[in-house]
Design a protein around this motif. Structure first.
Motif, mmCIF file in Angstrom:
data_model
loop_
_atom_site.group_PDB
_atom_site.id
_atom_site.type_symbol
_atom_site.label_atom_id
_atom_site.label_comp_id
_atom_site.label_asym_id
_atom_site.label_seq_id
_atom_site.Cartn_x
_atom_site.Cartn_y
_atom_site.Cartn_z
ATOM 1 N N PHE A 264 0.835 -1.203 0.000
ATOM 2 C CA PHE A 264 0.000 0.000 0.000
ATOM 3 C C PHE A 264 0.871 1.256 0.000
ATOM 4 N N SER A 265 1.829 1.277 0.930
ATOM 5 C CA SER A 265 2.708 2.445 1.031
ATOM 6 C C SER A 265 3.568 2.588 -0.213
ATOM 7 N N LEU A 270 5.146 5.303 -5.320
ATOM 8 C CA LEU A 270 5.266 5.271 -6.773
ATOM 9 C C LEU A 270 4.317 6.257 -7.435
ATOM 10 N N THR A 271 3.096 6.320 -6.911
ATOM 11 C CA THR A 271 2.091 7.209 -7.505
ATOM 12 C C THR A 271 2.469 8.668 -7.345
ATOM 13 N N ALA A 276 3.755 12.869 -10.491
ATOM 14 C CA ALA A 276 4.081 14.295 -10.549
ATOM 15 C C ALA A 276 5.035 14.595 -11.707
ATOM 16 N N LEU A 277 6.016 13.722 -11.917
ATOM 17 C CA LEU A 277 6.938 13.920 -13.031
ATOM 18 C C LEU A 277 6.247 13.706 -14.372
ATOM 19 N N SER A 394 5.399 14.374 -1.428
ATOM 20 C CA SER A 394 4.214 13.622 -1.007
ATOM 21 C C SER A 394 4.528 12.139 -0.887
ATOM 22 N N ALA A 395 5.493 11.668 -1.665
ATOM 23 C CA ALA A 395 5.881 10.257 -1.613
ATOM 24 C C ALA A 395 6.782 9.949 -0.425
ATOM 25 N N LEU A 396 7.563 10.913 0.027
ATOM 26 C CA LEU A 396 8.532 10.672 1.096
ATOM 27 C C LEU A 396 7.885 10.141 2.378
ATOM 28 N N PRO A 397 6.761 10.694 2.867
ATOM 29 C CA PRO A 397 6.142 10.118 4.063
ATOM 30 C C PRO A 397 5.756 8.649 3.895
#
Length: 578
Positions: A264-265, A270-271, A276-277, A394-397
């Protein structure tokens, strides 16, 4: 009629069935059975079954089929979350930003910070309010001027969807998701989780691939596809519980399931990062490539899943005999027994520990979906990150959450194996820390302005670290309470909890009409309150042991029932012959 006589009169398949419920004799040096006899009168004795499997060697985890299955479940959850969450990021570059009027005071204020008139002309597409120079100097969101850039494809969306439409699009997934949880558990039990999940993921992939075309045709078509996507994805968790219930040894459940849940994480990571890129650099106006690539990835996973997995160890073609014996002896269950046992619906719905899991999942799901569907918007609207920074940060957390989920599984099983904590206290401790820790961090993040972005990102990472601890609490608790019925109990719990996923985006949309930092604090207050309620209920009512309503009948009862049934069958056959 004695058992030996029954076996002589029965066909081979009935003899095999009787043997499965008979007290087994020692087979080799690795397995033995202890059979006790009790006297039931002065002149008669009947065998009773107290069967203990001992000295069964533990199969290595490296390259084992149970861990290969966990890896495939990890990637399955990852891709199911990619197709669920990709719209949360894509919608930022799909929708046109509000337009404003730039005053002469604004131009003067921009000049003070080195922004040219050419750059200021891009403000017409990226800001939400008309302010004076004095207001800019006192506004806590003033630092947003530092990231304003000329209008480009990243701000020039194709659609004029308002805040309510965007919230409904994000919530529509859950409207479909809620209907297939319990049917998914039933289907997985009847036809096998492997086959059911493969079909559902195929539907998810096709729905995702069709999203760009539907968006350009009419928003109602996007509503329909998101509903269908949720409908198909609803069977994912019940399928995994059904499969892992037959594959996960008792003392490896936390490790295996926490690793699966880490998908899930990883899906969020990945999303948020790649989407974003792709918004900026991808094909089909950027955002379209998000849906095409995630749909193709899902289809590739389905092919590999069908090739390398099986519903049970007994059905797997490449599993070693050592691992098969280890799993079956640890679980102490067979497919035949599963078919004999009915689902204890009354026991499930009157069980306080089961409802404690349900409440915990409702609260945890609400907080998780609040972050998943709104974290990119919070990063943009309150912290003023641009789309490329937004995606990575947003992906880092979620990277932190993935690491913590994996580690928590190892720690939880170690605490249980060494008898430091009971299963019940282990589950409670991890959920308590997860709830209060994440609530404290997210409320604190709401008070951090965009001039302190590193601190805000740190708090969000810490929030998701705490949230990752919950992966070894209520989620795995279904195996503790009723391992033979975990697919059904988890499906019921997930169905009820999905309602919070439907509500979360709508609550966020209703509380943030003007997209200000103050409004985002209200969102996080609700987050914290829900977390505290879940921790209190779970702490009071949760249990960690097998429940009486979920216990299988004693083996001696099963032997007697099967023997009586076979005797009746043989007598009927004898009457038919003579």
């Amino acid at each position: 009629m004695r058992r030996e006589e029954i076996k002589c009169l029965l066909p081979a398949h009935d003899t095999k069935r009787l043997a499965k419920v008979s007290p087994p004799a020692p087979v080799d040096n690795h397995q033995s059975a202890k059979i006790q006899s009790s006297s039931l009168g002065t002149n008669s004795t009947k065998p009773t079954a107290s069967i203990t499997m001992t000295d069964v060697p533990k199969a290595p985890a490296l390259c084992s089929q149970r861990w290969n299955l966990a890896v495939m479940c990890f990637f399955g959850f990852l891709l199911s979350y990619v197709v669920r969450m990709n719209l949360s990021v894509a919608i930022i570059c799909m929708v046109r930003a509000p337009q404003v009027n730039v005053t002469s005071a604004d131009q003067r204020n921009l000049g003070k910070h080195g922004l040219t008139s050419e750059v200021s002309s891009g403000l017409l597409n990226v800001t939400a309010d008309t302010k004076t120079a004095e207001e800019y100097t006192t506004d806590e969101n003033y630092c947003g001027l530092e990231i304003i850039k000329p209008a480009s494809s990243s701000n020039n969306g194709e659609f004029d969807w308002d805040k309510r439409t965007q919230s409904l699009l994000l919530a529509m997934y859950f409207y479909g998701y809620i209907f297939t949880q319990i049917p998914g558990g039933w289907l997985a039990g009847r036809y096998g989780g492997r086959r059911v999940w493969a079909v559902s993921q195929t539907i998810c992939a096709l729905s995702t691939l069709a999203t760009p075309l539907a968006a350009r045709a009419h928003v109602y078509l996007v509503y329909a596809l998101r509903f269908l996507l949720g409908l198909a994805a609803g069977v994912s968790t019940p399928c995994v519980f059904s499969i892992m219930g037959r594959w996960a040894p008792k003392l490896e459940r936390s490790k295996l399931m926490s690793f699966c849940i880490t998908g899930f994480s990883a899906g969020n990571i990945l999303t948020f990062s790649l989407s974003a890129l792709l918004c900026v650099y991808g094909f089909d106006n950027g955002w379209g490539s998000i849906f095409y690539l995630s749909g193709v990835g899902n289809l590739l996973w389905v092919v590999v899943w069908c090739i390398v997995t099986a519903d049970t160890p007994a059905q797997h073609k490449r599993i070693s005999e050592v691992e098969r014996n280890y799993i079956q002896s640890s679980i102490g269950d067979t497919l035949e027994k599963k078919e004999i046992l009915p689902t204890p619906w009354r026991g499930i719905f009157t069980s306080a520990p089961f409802w404690a899991c349900v409440v915990a999942e409702i609260c945890s799901t609400y907080t998780a979906y609040t972050l998943q569907t709104s974290l990119p918007a919070f990063m943009k609207e309150s912290l003023k990150f641009d789309i490329k920074q937004n995606g990575v940060l947003s992906a880092l957390p979620y990277l932190c959450q993935a690491v913590m989920s994996t580690l928590s599984g190892q720690v939880a099983d170690t605490l249980r194996n060494r008898d430091i904590l009971s299963t019940k206290n282990t589950r409670k401790l991890f959920y308590f820390v997860a709830s209060f820790g994440s609530a404290t961090c997210i409320v604190s993040a709401g008070y951090v302005s965009c001039t302190q972005r590193p601190l805000a990102v740190f708090l969000l990472c810490l929030c998701l670290c705490f949230h990752g601890l919950s992966s070894v609490s209520f989620f795995v608790n279904h195996f503790d309470l009723a391992p033979r019925h975990a697919g059904v109990t988890s499906a019921i719990s997930n169905t009820v909890a999905t309602a919070s996923g439907m509500v979360a985006p709508l609550v966020v949309g209703a509380l943030t009409p003007n997209r200000t930092a103050e409004e985002w604090r209200h969102v996080f207050y609700v987050f914290a309150a829900v977390s505290v309620v879940g921790a209190m209920v779970y702490g009071i009512f949760a249990e960690g042991e097998l429940q009486s309503w979920a216990a299988p009948p004693p083996v001696d009862d099963t032997v007697k029932e099967e023997s009586a049934k076979l005797e009746d069958d043989s007598e009927n056959d004898a009457h038919t012959i003579f």
